[in-house]
Design a protein around this motif. Structure first.
Motif, PDB file in Angstrom:
ATOM      1  N   LEU A  61       6.088  12.185  -4.113  1.00 48.95           N
ATOM      2  CA  LEU A  61       7.096  12.816  -4.961  1.00 48.95           C
ATOM      3  C   LEU A  61       8.258  13.340  -4.131  1.00 48.95           C
ATOM      4  CD1 LEU A  61       7.941  13.763  -7.781  1.00 48.95           C
ATOM      5  CD2 LEU A  61       6.639  15.872  -7.380  1.00 48.95           C
ATOM      6  N   LEU A  62       7.954  13.944  -2.986  1.00 45.54           N
ATOM      7  CA  LEU A  62       9.005  14.460  -2.105  1.00 45.54           C
ATOM      8  C   LEU A  62       9.887  13.324  -1.591  1.00 45.54           C
ATOM      9  CD1 LEU A  62      10.325  16.722  -0.450  1.00 45.54           C
ATOM     10  CD2 LEU A  62       8.564  16.347   1.307  1.00 45.54           C
ATOM     11  N   VAL A  63       9.257  12.227  -1.157  1.00 43.25           N
ATOM     12  CA  VAL A  63      10.013  11.072  -0.664  1.00 43.25           C
ATOM     13  C   VAL A  63      10.877  10.489  -1.770  1.00 43.25           C
ATOM     14  CG1 VAL A  63       9.797   8.707   0.179  1.00 43.25           C
ATOM     15  CG2 VAL A  63       8.367  10.506   1.151  1.00 43.25           C
ATOM     16  N   LEU A  92       0.817  -1.213   0.000  1.00 47.54           N
ATOM     17  CA  LEU A  92       0.000   0.000   0.000  1.00 47.54           C
ATOM     18  C   LEU A  92       0.848   1.259   0.000  1.00 47.54           C
ATOM     19  CD1 LEU A  92      -2.863  -1.023   2.454  1.00 47.54           C
ATOM     20  CD2 LEU A  92      -2.729  -1.272  -0.033  1.00 47.54           C
ATOM     21  N   GLY A  93       2.138   1.129   0.245  1.00 48.92           N
ATOM     22  CA  GLY A  93       3.040   2.270   0.136  1.00 48.92           C
ATOM     23  C   GLY A  93       3.146   3.081   1.414  1.00 48.92           C
ATOM     24  N   LEU A  94       3.963   4.131   1.337  1.00 47.92           N
ATOM     25  CA  LEU A  94       4.199   4.995   2.489  1.00 47.92           C
ATOM     26  C   LEU A  94       3.037   5.939   2.729  1.00 47.92           C
ATOM     27  CD1 LEU A  94       6.258   5.893   4.663  1.00 47.92           C
ATOM     28  CD2 LEU A  94       7.183   7.504   2.990  1.00 47.92           C
ATOM     29  N   THR A  95       2.458   6.473   1.661  1.00 47.48           N
ATOM     30  CA  THR A  95       1.347   7.410   1.759  1.00 47.48           C
ATOM     31  C   THR A  95       0.581   7.418   0.451  1.00 47.48           C
ATOM     32  OG1 THR A  95       0.750   9.735   2.109  1.00 47.48           O
ATOM     33  CG2 THR A  95       2.845   9.309   1.027  1.00 47.48           C
ATOM     34  N   GLN A  96      -0.661   7.889   0.495  1.00 48.51           N
ATOM     35  CA  GLN A  96      -1.480   8.000  -0.702  1.00 48.51           C
ATOM     36  C   GLN A  96      -1.401   9.392  -1.316  1.00 48.51           C
ATOM     37  OE1 GLN A  96      -2.965   5.295  -2.026  1.00 48.51           O
ATOM     38  NE2 GLN A  96      -1.985   4.189  -0.341  1.00 48.51           N
ATOM     39  N   SER A  97      -0.736  10.306  -0.639  1.00 52.80           N
ATOM     40  CA  SER A  97      -0.594  11.669  -1.151  1.00 52.80           C
ATOM     41  C   SER A  97       0.469  11.715  -2.247  1.00 52.80           C
ATOM     42  CB  SER A  97      -0.217  12.621  -0.010  1.00 52.80           C
ATOM     43  OG  SER A  97       0.122  13.891  -0.505  1.00 52.80           O
TER      44      SER A  97
END
Length: 322
Positions: free
Chosen positions: A25-27, A15-20
């Protein structure tokens, strides 16, 4: 709990680190910059230690191995994250998940033990300088290196053996950006209370013991240095204080993740990101760039490389003119 492996799940959806999208992009940019800047630095550290005959002390031997472990540890997570950011569906196979988990704990456990060995080396050098050459001889250094590799392997193989005995029949959505024990266990189709206790005892105990051992070593060193009147007192205090801060930053998230029952908390992903991606990349740089001898040797190697490259270009131009 069933003892046989009745796994029917063949892949996990990360599911990843975040959905934003903005945060993703920043990460991604942070990981890319870290890999471009710091990973070559790790390999330069290894090259410097191996090529400079003046860097034969046990400290430099351990620094070279620390750089290797951190570079390898980072490769178990960071490249996969960059690929997943560019993919529409982030999927990892069951075997790939177990493999990632194995190397994550194998290298992470070995690195924790290596930091303890480095603290022991500093303790002998500062508190028992007359016995340093006798205690920290090449045989002792190789034995410590063998112990940390074996310790990391045993620690990791226990984790994998316990997970391989669990049945996975769905769901297969892993609430993280990589495969780790807490999230994988929660997907098992059986009661995992006993396995969780064993995992906490394994990972949590190893992490906590390394952390306490490091704090105890540096506490003794700081007390010894603060009570002395040596010329290098301020340098030793500065170095030890920096190492203690790094130890707190590195082991803090690991203790938070592995020394409690595997219940999902909102801070878990952030802690995992810093623990697996950011701090391993920073670690050798912080340990190494405070060492004047290594910095001088690295500059000399870089200057020799630049000079040889320039001479090669001149020879190529002269050859083309002929």
């Amino acid at each position: 709990m069933k003892t046989e492996n009745s796994t029917v799940v063949t892949e996990f959806i990360l599911l990843g680190l975040t959905q934003s999208q903005n945060i993703q992009l920043l990460v991604c940019v942070l990981i890319l910059l870290s890999c471009i800047i710091i990973l070559p630095g790790d390999f330069l550290i290894i090259l410097t230690v191996r090529s400079d005959p003046g860097l034969t002390a046990p400290l430099y031997f351990f620094l070279g191995n620390l750089a290797f472990l951190d570079a390898s540890y980072s490769f178990t997570v960071a490249p996969r994250m960059l690929v997943d950011f560019l993919s529409e569906k982030t999927v990892i196979s069951y075997r790939g998940c177990i493999t990632q988990l194995f190397f994550l704990h194998f290298l992470g456990g070995g690195e924790g033990l290596l930091l303890v060995a480095m603290a022991f080396d500093r303790y002998i050098a500062i508190c028992r300088p007359l016995h340093y050459s006798t205690v920290m001889n090449p045989r002792t250094c190789c034995a410590l290196l063998l112990v940390l590799w074996l310790g990391g392997f045993v620690h990791s193989i226990i984790q994998v053996a316990l997970i391989l005995r669990l049945p996975f029949c769905g769901p297969n959505r892993l609430d993280n950006f990589f495969c780790d024990v807490p999230q994988v266990i929660k997907l098992a189709c059986t009661d995992t209370f006993v396995v969780e206790l064993l995992m906490v005892f394994n990972s949590g105990l190893l992490t906590l013991l390394c952390f306490l051992g490091l704090l105890a070593s540096y506490a003794v060193i700081l007390c010894h240095v603060s009570g002395s009147a040596s010329e290098g007192k301020s340098k030793a205090l500065s170095t030890c204080t920096t190492h203690v801060i790094i130890i707190l930053l590195i082991f803090g998230p690991a203790i938070f993740i592995y020394t409690r029952p595997f219940t999902a908390l909102s801070a878990d992903k952030v802690d995992s990101f810093f623990h697996t991606v950011i701090f391993p990349l920073m670690n050798p740089v912080i340990y190494t760039l405070r060492n004047q001898e290594v910095k001088v040797s690295m500059r000399r190697i870089l200057m020799d490389f630049i000079i040889r490259s320039h001479e090669g270009e001149i020879l190529a131009e002269n050859h083309s003119l002929i």
